[in-house]
Write an enzyme that holds these catalytic residues in place. Sequence first.
Site, PDB file in Angstrom:
ATOM      1  N   LYS A 182      44.654  48.669   2.765  1.00 12.48           N
ATOM      2  CA  LYS A 182      45.472  47.670   3.469  1.00 12.48           C
ATOM      3  C   LYS A 182      46.126  46.771   2.427  1.00 12.48           C
ATOM      4  O   LYS A 182      45.502  45.889   1.866  1.00 12.48           O
ATOM      5  CB  LYS A 182      44.608  46.829   4.414  1.00 12.48           C
ATOM      6  CG  LYS A 182      45.380  46.332   5.577  1.00 12.48           C
ATOM      7  CD  LYS A 182      45.604  44.824   5.781  1.00 12.48           C
ATOM      8  CE  LYS A 182      45.690  43.790   4.772  1.00 12.48           C
ATOM      9  NZ  LYS A 182      47.052  43.290   4.494  1.00 12.48           N
ATOM     10  N   GLU A 258      37.486  40.681  -6.400  1.00 17.29           N
ATOM     11  CA  GLU A 258      38.247  40.272  -7.592  1.00 17.29           C
ATOM     12  C   GLU A 258      39.126  39.115  -7.154  1.00 17.29           C
ATOM     13  O   GLU A 258      40.070  39.315  -6.384  1.00 17.29           O
ATOM     14  CB  GLU A 258      39.138  41.422  -8.080  1.00 17.29           C
ATOM     15  CG  GLU A 258      38.400  42.608  -8.641  1.00 17.29           C
ATOM     16  CD  GLU A 258      37.729  42.322  -9.961  1.00 17.29           C
ATOM     17  OE1 GLU A 258      37.845  41.205 -10.497  1.00 17.29           O
ATOM     18  OE2 GLU A 258      37.063  43.231 -10.462  1.00 17.29           O
ATOM     19  N   CYS A 292      46.223  37.074 -12.085  1.00 21.90           N
ATOM     20  CA  CYS A 292      44.976  36.330 -11.919  1.00 21.90           C
ATOM     21  C   CYS A 292      44.340  35.980 -13.255  1.00 21.90           C
ATOM     22  O   CYS A 292      43.686  34.963 -13.388  1.00 21.90           O
ATOM     23  CB  CYS A 292      44.023  37.169 -11.086  1.00 21.90           C
ATOM     24  SG  CYS A 292      43.851  38.824 -11.747  1.00 21.90           S
ATOM     25  N   GLU A 391      44.437  27.137  -9.074  1.00 18.58           N
ATOM     26  CA  GLU A 391      45.303  28.259  -9.436  1.00 18.58           C
ATOM     27  C   GLU A 391      46.696  28.023  -8.838  1.00 18.58           C
ATOM     28  O   GLU A 391      46.826  27.818  -7.628  1.00 18.58           O
ATOM     29  CB  GLU A 391      44.706  29.551  -8.869  1.00 18.58           C
ATOM     30  CG  GLU A 391      45.474  30.772  -9.296  1.00 18.58           C
ATOM     31  CD  GLU A 391      44.833  32.060  -8.783  1.00 18.58           C
ATOM     32  OE1 GLU A 391      44.576  32.153  -7.571  1.00 18.58           O
ATOM     33  OE2 GLU A 391      44.603  32.963  -9.605  1.00 18.58           O
TER      34      GLU A 391
HETATM   35  P1  NAD Z   1      45.525  36.704  -0.410  1.00 19.14           P
HETATM   36  O1  NAD Z   1      44.101  36.358  -0.589  1.00 19.14           O
HETATM   37  O2  NAD Z   1      46.379  35.811   0.391  1.00 19.14           O
HETATM   38  O3  NAD Z   1      45.681  38.159   0.237  1.00 19.14           O
HETATM   39  C1  NAD Z   1      45.108  39.298  -0.335  1.00 19.14           C
HETATM   40  C2  NAD Z   1      44.967  40.379   0.723  1.00 19.14           C
HETATM   41  O4  NAD Z   1      44.017  39.962   1.701  1.00 19.14           O
HETATM   42  C3  NAD Z   1      46.238  40.702   1.496  1.00 19.14           C
HETATM   43  O5  NAD Z   1      46.303  42.107   1.694  1.00 19.14           O
HETATM   44  C4  NAD Z   1      46.027  39.974   2.824  1.00 19.14           C
HETATM   45  O6  NAD Z   1      46.743  40.549   3.898  1.00 19.14           O
HETATM   46  C5  NAD Z   1      44.538  40.147   3.025  1.00 19.14           C
HETATM   47  N1  NAD Z   1      43.900  39.154   3.894  1.00 19.14           N
HETATM   48  C6  NAD Z   1      44.332  37.931   4.247  1.00 19.14           C
HETATM   49  N2  NAD Z   1      43.421  37.318   5.031  1.00 19.14           N
HETATM   50  C7  NAD Z   1      42.381  38.162   5.167  1.00 19.14           C
HETATM   51  C8  NAD Z   1      41.109  38.091   5.823  1.00 19.14           C
HETATM   52  N3  NAD Z   1      40.722  37.016   6.496  1.00 19.14           N
HETATM   53  N4  NAD Z   1      40.283  39.151   5.727  1.00 19.14           N
HETATM   54  C9  NAD Z   1      40.629  40.232   5.026  1.00 19.14           C
HETATM   55  N5  NAD Z   1      41.815  40.372   4.377  1.00 19.14           N
HETATM   56  C10 NAD Z   1      42.681  39.335   4.434  1.00 19.14           C
HETATM   57  O7  NAD Z   1      46.101  36.886  -1.882  1.00 19.14           O
HETATM   58  P2  NAD Z   1      47.603  37.146  -2.333  1.00 19.14           P
HETATM   59  O8  NAD Z   1      48.386  35.887  -2.107  1.00 19.14           O
HETATM   60  O9  NAD Z   1      48.100  38.416  -1.742  1.00 19.14           O
HETATM   61  O10 NAD Z   1      47.411  37.382  -3.915  1.00 19.14           O
HETATM   62  C11 NAD Z   1      47.304  36.349  -4.840  1.00 19.14           C
HETATM   63  C12 NAD Z   1      45.855  36.052  -5.167  1.00 19.14           C
HETATM   64  O11 NAD Z   1      45.208  37.238  -5.631  1.00 19.14           O
HETATM   65  C13 NAD Z   1      45.690  35.066  -6.290  1.00 19.14           C
HETATM   66  O12 NAD Z   1      44.703  34.121  -5.941  1.00 19.14           O
HETATM   67  C14 NAD Z   1      45.194  35.908  -7.462  1.00 19.14           C
HETATM   68  O13 NAD Z   1      44.432  35.237  -8.420  1.00 19.14           O
HETATM   69  C15 NAD Z   1      44.425  36.947  -6.779  1.00 19.14           C
HETATM   70  N6  NAD Z   1      44.316  38.138  -7.629  1.00 19.14           N
HETATM   71  C16 NAD Z   1      43.109  38.415  -8.228  1.00 19.14           C
HETATM   72  C17 NAD Z   1      42.988  39.484  -9.085  1.00 19.14           C
HETATM   73  C18 NAD Z   1      41.682  39.815  -9.751  1.00 19.14           C
HETATM   74  O14 NAD Z   1      41.517  40.953 -10.146  1.00 19.14           O
HETATM   75  N7  NAD Z   1      40.762  38.901  -9.893  1.00 19.14           N
HETATM   76  C19 NAD Z   1      44.086  40.298  -9.318  1.00 19.14           C
HETATM   77  C20 NAD Z   1      45.289  39.993  -8.705  1.00 19.14           C
HETATM   78  C21 NAD Z   1      45.390  38.903  -7.847  1.00 19.14           C
END
Ligand code: NAD
Length: 488
Positions: A182, A258, A292, A391
């Site tokens: 997803k 992550e 990230c 962040e």
């Molecule tokens: P997000 O947390 O808003 O969304 C990530 C994913 O989760 C999306 O596919 C979203 O649709 C889904 N989602 C949203 N609500 C959910 C829920 N309640 N249950 C399950 N899934 C849900 O993150 P984003 O804005 O897409 O990405 C940016 C963030 O990702 C930043 O905080 C960044 O640091 C983090 N990130 C971390 C890593 C790592 O490896 N540590 C790598 C890349 C990005």
Amino acid sequence: MSRKIDRLLLLDGRLTPSTGGGAFETIDPATEDVLGTAADGTPDDMDRAIGAARRAFDETSWSTDVEFRVRCLRQLREAMRRRSDELRELTIREVGAPRFLTFAAQLDAPVDDLGWFAGLAESYEWERDLGRAEPMGMASHRRVRMEAAGVVGAITPWNFPHQINLAKVGPALAAGNTVVLKPAPDTPWCAAVLGEIIAEETDIPAGVVNVVTSSDHGLGAQLVQDPRVDLVTFTGSTATGRNVMAGAAATLKRVFLELGGKSAFVVLDDADLKAACSYAAFSGIAHAGQGCAITTRILVPRALHDDAAEIMAKTLAKLGVGDPGDDRTICGPVVSAKQRERVEGYLRLAVEEGGSFACGGGRPADRDRGFWIEPTLVTGLANESRTAREEIFGPVLVMLPHDGDDDAVRIANDSPYGLSGAVHGGDAERARAVAGRLRTGTVSVNGGVWYGADVPFGGYKQSGIGREMGVAGFEEYLETKAIAEGVT
Ligand code: NAD
């Protein structure tokens, strides 16, 4: 009249529109042009995807046929390589990723990494013989067998979509699992095209990989809560990670997280200041700071603070922003209007908290379309400020003074996050010692690059649970079974 949908879901081996035929648009963040549409998956589609993955795991030989899996993974790598020109342009346009990064972590590297996971599955010791023992006087021959965890729910963000999709799908398949992917609503095409390639150009059986694009975040929660899913692998923000962990609790499924970061770039007083600060500027704003593990807190010796700020400000201004399709661009747009709003909120906060901009601080004057933020350096704040602690996920760096190595380590570790870090110093042994004291999952010393299929990546503290990539990243997708056989 039914509308043409450009990219479809992959459900049980078939490329298909969503139930009801809904679609949503994907946008080029550099121009705000609509690139096209993706099928808008519904709860029914997610239900079918999970059912298909469950059936493929329970009723086929996928989970036990290592040789076949290895062949399929290599096929997938080759098919993606054949289409790399098309995938490169798609990534530049949908993600706003600068072209230079598509030759590395935004595309080519994760595609190559599939081969590494195939090789690992081939050479992996799936069963270990612990030999004979007589626990409680009963002669027994003991073995430990590693088995696939089952149905994996993979939930991914938009910032490095191919890397994150493949760093989950690759090892999960290599280990014998079936997957429901997803992706984030901002980058549906990067995932949908993976579904297309799997369906059309590989022998990966129906149901083994299912891709459900959707504008509805609720489908992620549905995937987490469904009892037919054995394990959830999630990359995204720490706030969503908490929801994922809570959502998985009712069915006690394993979660692998992550999450976010606010990593420190430590400059020691014997470092080459110009080289270190130029590198901090370049690495801090690559992909508009939307990584990230990007080092966004720049810790410099107090006596050198003003010189360091001047070097960084000059470098950031010179790098500027650029069209992601241009070879020379380091900092492209941020992904969406929403993300730009979020970053602008932090720019206002930085001023409210008493900070000032050594450069940048707003939108570039010469861009009236697209989601742009100038490369920005904030000075004059303490590590306790929200701007320095939270962040931002934009091209915004905060410079903080330190009073020597111990103080630098203290400030670097004074964070709820623990994802990554960097140390620059003239004396390598001293720089290594400082790196060793950082409470983070990865550290770069004097420009070293830790990215690689064989290198485990993940966070301490609120940056996550578990490791992606490397042997550790593969073993996240395995269960351990101990078998004892009575012998005479
Ligand atoms: P997000 O947390 O808003 O969304 C990530 C994913 O989760 C999306 O596919 C979203 O649709 C889904 N989602 C949203 N609500 C959910 C829920 N309640 N249950 C399950 N899934 C849900 O993150 P984003 O804005 O897409 O990405 C940016 C963030 O990702 C930043 O905080 C960044 O640091 C983090 N990130 C971390 C890593 C790592 O490896 N540590 C790598 C890349 C990005």
